[in-house]
Write a protein that holds these residues in place. Structure first.
Motif, mmCIF file in Angstrom:
data_model
loop_
_atom_site.group_PDB
_atom_site.id
_atom_site.type_symbol
_atom_site.label_atom_id
_atom_site.label_comp_id
_atom_site.label_asym_id
_atom_site.label_seq_id
_atom_site.Cartn_x
_atom_site.Cartn_y
_atom_site.Cartn_z
ATOM 1 N N THR A 126 0.818 -1.085 -0.011
ATOM 2 C CA THR A 126 0.066 -0.052 -0.045
ATOM 3 C C THR A 126 0.977 1.170 0.102
ATOM 4 O O THR A 126 1.858 1.373 0.957
ATOM 5 N N SER A 127 0.693 2.123 -0.979
ATOM 6 C CA SER A 127 1.243 3.425 -1.046
ATOM 7 C C SER A 127 0.355 4.277 -0.592
ATOM 8 O O SER A 127 -0.605 4.509 -0.933
ATOM 9 N N ALA A 128 0.823 5.267 0.240
ATOM 10 C CA ALA A 128 -0.019 6.361 0.788
ATOM 11 C C ALA A 128 0.431 7.606 0.969
ATOM 12 O O ALA A 128 1.755 7.816 1.385
ATOM 13 N N LEU A 129 0.063 8.851 0.528
ATOM 14 C CA LEU A 129 0.243 10.053 0.416
ATOM 15 C C LEU A 129 -0.715 10.883 1.286
ATOM 16 O O LEU A 129 -1.812 10.925 1.190
ATOM 17 N N ASN A 130 -0.021 11.787 2.293
ATOM 18 C CA ASN A 130 -0.898 12.525 3.308
ATOM 19 C C ASN A 130 -0.354 13.818 3.610
ATOM 20 O O ASN A 130 0.579 14.086 3.320
ATOM 21 N N PHE A 131 -1.421 14.710 3.594
ATOM 22 C CA PHE A 131 -1.139 16.022 3.813
ATOM 23 C C PHE A 131 -2.025 16.579 5.111
ATOM 24 O O PHE A 131 -3.286 16.088 5.346
ATOM 25 N N SER A 187 -6.849 19.079 13.991
ATOM 26 C CA SER A 187 -5.964 18.834 12.850
ATOM 27 C C SER A 187 -7.102 18.424 11.706
ATOM 28 O O SER A 187 -8.109 18.303 11.909
ATOM 29 N N ILE A 188 -6.712 18.839 10.624
ATOM 30 C CA ILE A 188 -7.250 18.404 9.125
ATOM 31 C C ILE A 188 -6.240 17.735 8.277
ATOM 32 O O ILE A 188 -5.141 18.213 8.171
ATOM 33 N N GLU A 189 -6.835 16.589 7.857
ATOM 34 C CA GLU A 189 -6.098 15.653 7.097
ATOM 35 C C GLU A 189 -6.624 15.175 5.885
ATOM 36 O O GLU A 189 -7.669 14.650 5.946
ATOM 37 N N TYR A 190 -5.634 15.086 4.674
ATOM 38 C CA TYR A 190 -6.421 14.463 3.494
ATOM 39 C C TYR A 190 -5.350 13.578 3.032
ATOM 40 O O TYR A 190 -4.052 13.744 3.060
ATOM 41 N N TYR A 191 -5.749 12.600 2.754
ATOM 42 C CA TYR A 191 -5.088 11.282 2.309
ATOM 43 C C TYR A 191 -5.402 10.573 1.040
ATOM 44 O O TYR A 191 -6.313 10.570 0.582
#
Length: 289
Positions: free
Chosen positions: A192-197, A211-215
């Protein structure tokens, strides 16, 4: 009819880590090296059968030596994992943060030649609240941090020996054997490849924070049962057969509207939006979804 069952489960985990920290002016660096071993062994045996009515009068009910034609079964299941990992943390002036890591995991349950997986990750953070242009907000802003990360993770959650062909007795205690499961010499890690902001914030001496998080994530080489051809004696076999993707938004907010010596009122609010999609499975999505 009497029986005697015995089972023994043994598991151990051994981990070693070494840390080193170095500060040079505004530069702060931390290094970590690690090694981990784990092993699980499950042993079981059973004997049962008809001992006759006299055994209850002349012997203990558990005296299996009185069984005329015993049914004996046993099992031994062993799985292990070997891991090596390293991590580097870097900070400049407490405002700019970097982290990089790599781990290598070897699992005994996967096929020969495919047991090892390599999983890197990298992340960066920016403490915006520490910048000089934010000094005017210090009276009410405690922390404002932006972060981004990317990582690759692995999954090998299958039973031991599932990559091997197995046989079993046609009838108990018989020397006649029949195939039970199909081998898969190519089975490897699900990845699994994951990108988080993310954005972390805190106001008014911690009275309000959250917090606010987008993945976004992508999973491939899914561990999934694939239907065998009609001509096969097997119905299915475990394989790396699919791909999925997903994205989502997570928001959390914690506030303390009232805080006195004798009374505190905390308020917690959180929300999540997530969407996952199957992109590919064996023999076509329509057959499985």
């Amino acid at each position: 009819y009497i029986g005697n069952d015995k089972s023994v489960n043994t598991k151990y985990v051994w981990q070693n880590t070494a840390n080193y920290n170095k500060e040079i002016g505004k530069h702060d660096m931390t290094f970590l090296l690690g090694h981990e071993m784990s092993q699980s062994v499950k042993e079981a045996s059973s004997i049962s059968g008809d001992a006759g009515s006299e055994s209850y009068k002349k012997s203990s009910f558990y005296d299996v030596s009185k069984i005329g034609s015993p049914l004996v079964t046993s099992s031994y299941v062993k799985s292990s994992m070997l891991s090596f990992f390293a991590r580097v943390n870097y900070s400049f002036d407490g405002k700019y943060l970097l982290q990089g890591s790599i781990r290598a995991d070897g699992s005994s349950v996967l096929a020969e030649g495919h047991k090892w997986g390599y999983f890197p990750s990298v992340s960066a953070g920016w403490r915006i609240s520490e910048e000089s242009f934010m000094q005017g907000a210090k009276s009410w802003l405690d922390n404002l941090k932006f972060r981004v990360s990317w990582g690759l993770s692995g999954n090998a959650a299958i039973d031991a020996y599932q990559t091997l062909a197995t046989i079993s007795s046609i009838v108990p205690n018989s020397t006649e054997k029949a195939p039970m499961t199909m081998a898969n010499p190519e089975l490897t890690w699900e990845k699994t490849s994951a990108l988080n902001f993310g954005l972390d914030f805190s106001f008014i001496n911690g009275r309000i924070f959250g917090s606010i998080e987008y993945y976004m994530s992508k999973t491939y080489d899914l561990l999934y049962y694939k239907t065998a051809p009609p001509s096969s004696v097997f119905t299915s076999t475990i394989s790396n057969v699919g791909k999925t993707k997903g994205h989502g938004l997570e928001v959390s907010l914690v506030a303390t509207p009232v805080k006195t010596k004798d009374f505190t009122w905390d308020l917690n609010v959180s929300g999540t939006f997530a969407k996952d999609e199957v992109e590919e499975l064996a023999d076509g999505i329509e057959q499985f979804v």
